[in-house]
Design an enzyme around this catalytic site. Structure first.
Site, mmCIF file in Angstrom:
data_model
loop_
_atom_site.group_PDB
_atom_site.id
_atom_site.type_symbol
_atom_site.label_atom_id
_atom_site.label_comp_id
_atom_site.label_asym_id
_atom_site.label_seq_id
_atom_site.Cartn_x
_atom_site.Cartn_y
_atom_site.Cartn_z
ATOM 1 N N MET A 118 -11.947 5.050 -1.470
ATOM 2 C CA MET A 118 -12.707 5.261 -0.233
ATOM 3 C C MET A 118 -13.327 6.641 -0.339
ATOM 4 O O MET A 118 -12.950 7.585 0.372
ATOM 5 C CB MET A 118 -11.764 5.131 0.974
ATOM 6 C CG MET A 118 -11.406 3.688 1.283
ATOM 7 S SD MET A 118 -9.891 3.529 2.265
ATOM 8 C CE MET A 118 -8.689 3.609 0.964
ATOM 9 N N HIS A 178 -0.930 -1.058 -4.518
ATOM 10 C CA HIS A 178 -2.245 -0.764 -3.951
ATOM 11 C C HIS A 178 -2.291 0.738 -3.633
ATOM 12 O O HIS A 178 -1.453 1.258 -2.885
ATOM 13 C CB HIS A 178 -2.477 -1.585 -2.681
ATOM 14 C CG HIS A 178 -3.844 -1.428 -2.089
ATOM 15 N ND1 HIS A 178 -4.956 -2.100 -2.561
ATOM 16 C CD2 HIS A 178 -4.282 -0.666 -1.047
ATOM 17 C CE1 HIS A 178 -6.017 -1.752 -1.833
ATOM 18 N NE2 HIS A 178 -5.639 -0.877 -0.911
ATOM 19 N N MET A 213 -12.186 -5.471 3.975
ATOM 20 C CA MET A 213 -11.493 -4.598 4.920
ATOM 21 C C MET A 213 -11.336 -5.310 6.260
ATOM 22 O O MET A 213 -12.323 -5.735 6.867
ATOM 23 C CB MET A 213 -12.268 -3.297 5.126
ATOM 24 C CG MET A 213 -12.304 -2.371 3.928
ATOM 25 S SD MET A 213 -10.701 -2.009 3.177
ATOM 26 C CE MET A 213 -9.807 -1.302 4.554
ATOM 27 N N SER A 229 0.841 -1.195 0.000
ATOM 28 C CA SER A 229 0.000 0.000 0.000
ATOM 29 C C SER A 229 0.880 1.251 0.000
ATOM 30 O O SER A 229 1.586 1.526 0.975
ATOM 31 C CB SER A 229 -0.906 -0.006 1.231
ATOM 32 O OG SER A 229 -1.511 1.265 1.355
ATOM 33 N N GLY A 243 0.735 -2.289 4.183
ATOM 34 C CA GLY A 243 1.339 -0.965 4.266
ATOM 35 C C GLY A 243 2.426 -0.943 5.309
ATOM 36 O O GLY A 243 3.616 -1.044 5.006
ATOM 37 N N GLY A 275 -3.528 3.781 7.669
ATOM 38 C CA GLY A 275 -2.620 2.642 7.698
ATOM 39 C C GLY A 275 -2.238 2.350 9.142
ATOM 40 O O GLY A 275 -2.521 3.151 10.043
ATOM 41 N N GLY A 276 -1.610 1.222 9.371
ATOM 42 C CA GLY A 276 -1.039 0.913 10.676
ATOM 43 C C GLY A 276 -2.026 0.554 11.771
ATOM 44 O O GLY A 276 -1.677 0.623 12.944
ATOM 45 N N ASP A 290 -7.349 -6.302 3.271
ATOM 46 C CA ASP A 290 -6.782 -4.960 3.372
ATOM 47 C C ASP A 290 -6.885 -4.409 4.794
ATOM 48 O O ASP A 290 -7.976 -4.090 5.274
ATOM 49 C CB ASP A 290 -7.514 -4.038 2.386
ATOM 50 C CG ASP A 290 -6.848 -2.676 2.265
ATOM 51 O OD1 ASP A 290 -5.773 -2.476 2.861
ATOM 52 O OD2 ASP A 290 -7.412 -1.821 1.556
HETATM 53 C C1 DX5 Z 1 -6.887 1.525 4.990
HETATM 54 C C2 DX5 Z 1 -6.299 1.289 3.610
HETATM 55 C C3 DX5 Z 1 -5.253 0.234 3.607
HETATM 56 C C4 DX5 Z 1 -4.045 0.578 4.434
HETATM 57 C C5 DX5 Z 1 -3.286 -0.665 4.746
HETATM 58 O O1 DX5 Z 1 -7.907 2.422 4.917
HETATM 59 O O2 DX5 Z 1 -7.307 0.894 2.709
HETATM 60 O O3 DX5 Z 1 -4.885 -0.117 2.279
HETATM 61 O O4 DX5 Z 1 -3.212 1.495 3.799
HETATM 62 O O5 DX5 Z 1 -2.240 -0.331 5.613
HETATM 63 P P1 DX5 Z 1 -1.781 -1.313 6.778
HETATM 64 O O6 DX5 Z 1 -1.255 -2.541 6.114
HETATM 65 O O7 DX5 Z 1 -0.709 -0.513 7.467
HETATM 66 O O8 DX5 Z 1 -2.972 -1.570 7.650
HETATM 67 ZN ZN ZN Z 2 -6.750 -0.061 0.700
#
Ligand code: DX5
Ligand code: ZN
Length: 214
Positions: free
Chosen positions: A66, A31, A135, A6, A195, A142-143, A173
């Site tokens: 999103m 991504h 999801m 990501s 990510g 992220g994170g 994801d």
């Molecule tokens: C969240 C995003 C993900 C996110 C994943 O809203 O859609 O793609 O960046 O990041 P990690 O792997 O850090 O959860």
């Molecule tokens: Zn995503």
């Protein structure tokens, strides 16, 4: 297992190097998370960043929208380089029409669902789509911590896909790490988005390889 790092977690001060790292790694897709500050409580980036990624990327670009009213922007995301586009079920009143719109552009069409959305809401769309983005965190950042209820949903989704003779891939994801990756594989996942696990690793390409060999 397909791996889709990501870009949201990349260092934007050196985006070109981050893209090169993904190009030369064992990753399969880029991504790209687009957030509008309305559908999710965060704003990420849009067309100019996607255009820059597309210039350098040698792998397919998987765009995760999103945003509300995604049908207004799908054509432009395709022009700017998306190879697949996922829209949120929760953001589409006319989901079937939006999926047909994506498919008419000859790119892959995906549906993303939030953690609270049951798998059975996909029953009447599953045969029309190439990808389900499940999801495993609440979208926006992220994170975040992986939601364990996802395992059950992956299994249920796999059953639905088999029963419907659908060709849809299952993409997970949010919060994917080295611990949950093997369990997600066992449950039936096809694509892992990552990510934080990739970009906070001292050697991101090693993290990608480790997820790939899950
Ligand atoms: C969240 C995003 C993900 C996110 C994943 O809203 O859609 O793609 O960046 O990041 P990690 O792997 O850090 O959860
Ligand atoms: Zn995503």
């Amino acid at each position: 297992m397909l791996i889709a790092p990501s870009v949201l977690s990349a260092n934007f001060g050196q985006l070109d190097q981050e893209i090169e790292m993904i190009n030369s790694s064992s990753a399969d897709w880029f991504h790209v998370d687009v957030m509008d500050g309305v559908f999710v409580p965060n704003i990420s980036f849009g067309f100019p960043v996607l255009k820059q990624i597309k210039k350098r990327a040698h792998k397919p670009i998987d765009v995760h929208l999103m945003i509300v009213e995604p049908q207004r922007y799908i054509d432009e995301f395709c022009i700017q380089g998306a190879d697949s586009i996922s829209v949120h079920l929760e953001a589409c009143t006319h989901l079937h029409r939006t999926i047909q719109q994506i498919k008419s552009l000859n790119i892959k069409a995906g549906v993303a669902i939030n953690p609270h959305t049951p798998i059975h809401s996909l029953i009447d769309i599953i045969s029309d789509i190439d990808l389900v983005c499940l999801m495993s965190v609440n979208p926006g950042f992220g994170g975040q911590k992986f939601i364990a209820n996802t395992y059950k949903k992956v299994k249920e989704l796999k059953e639905l896909i088999i029963k419907s003779s659908s060709k849809a891939l299952i993409e997970i994801d949010g919060g994917v790490d080295f611990e949950n990756a093997p369990l997600l594989k066992e449950a039936g996942a096809d694509v892992l988005v990552a990510g934080n696990t990739v970009f906070s690793h001292p050697q991101p390409s090693e993290a990608i390889a480790r997820l790939k060999n899950t």
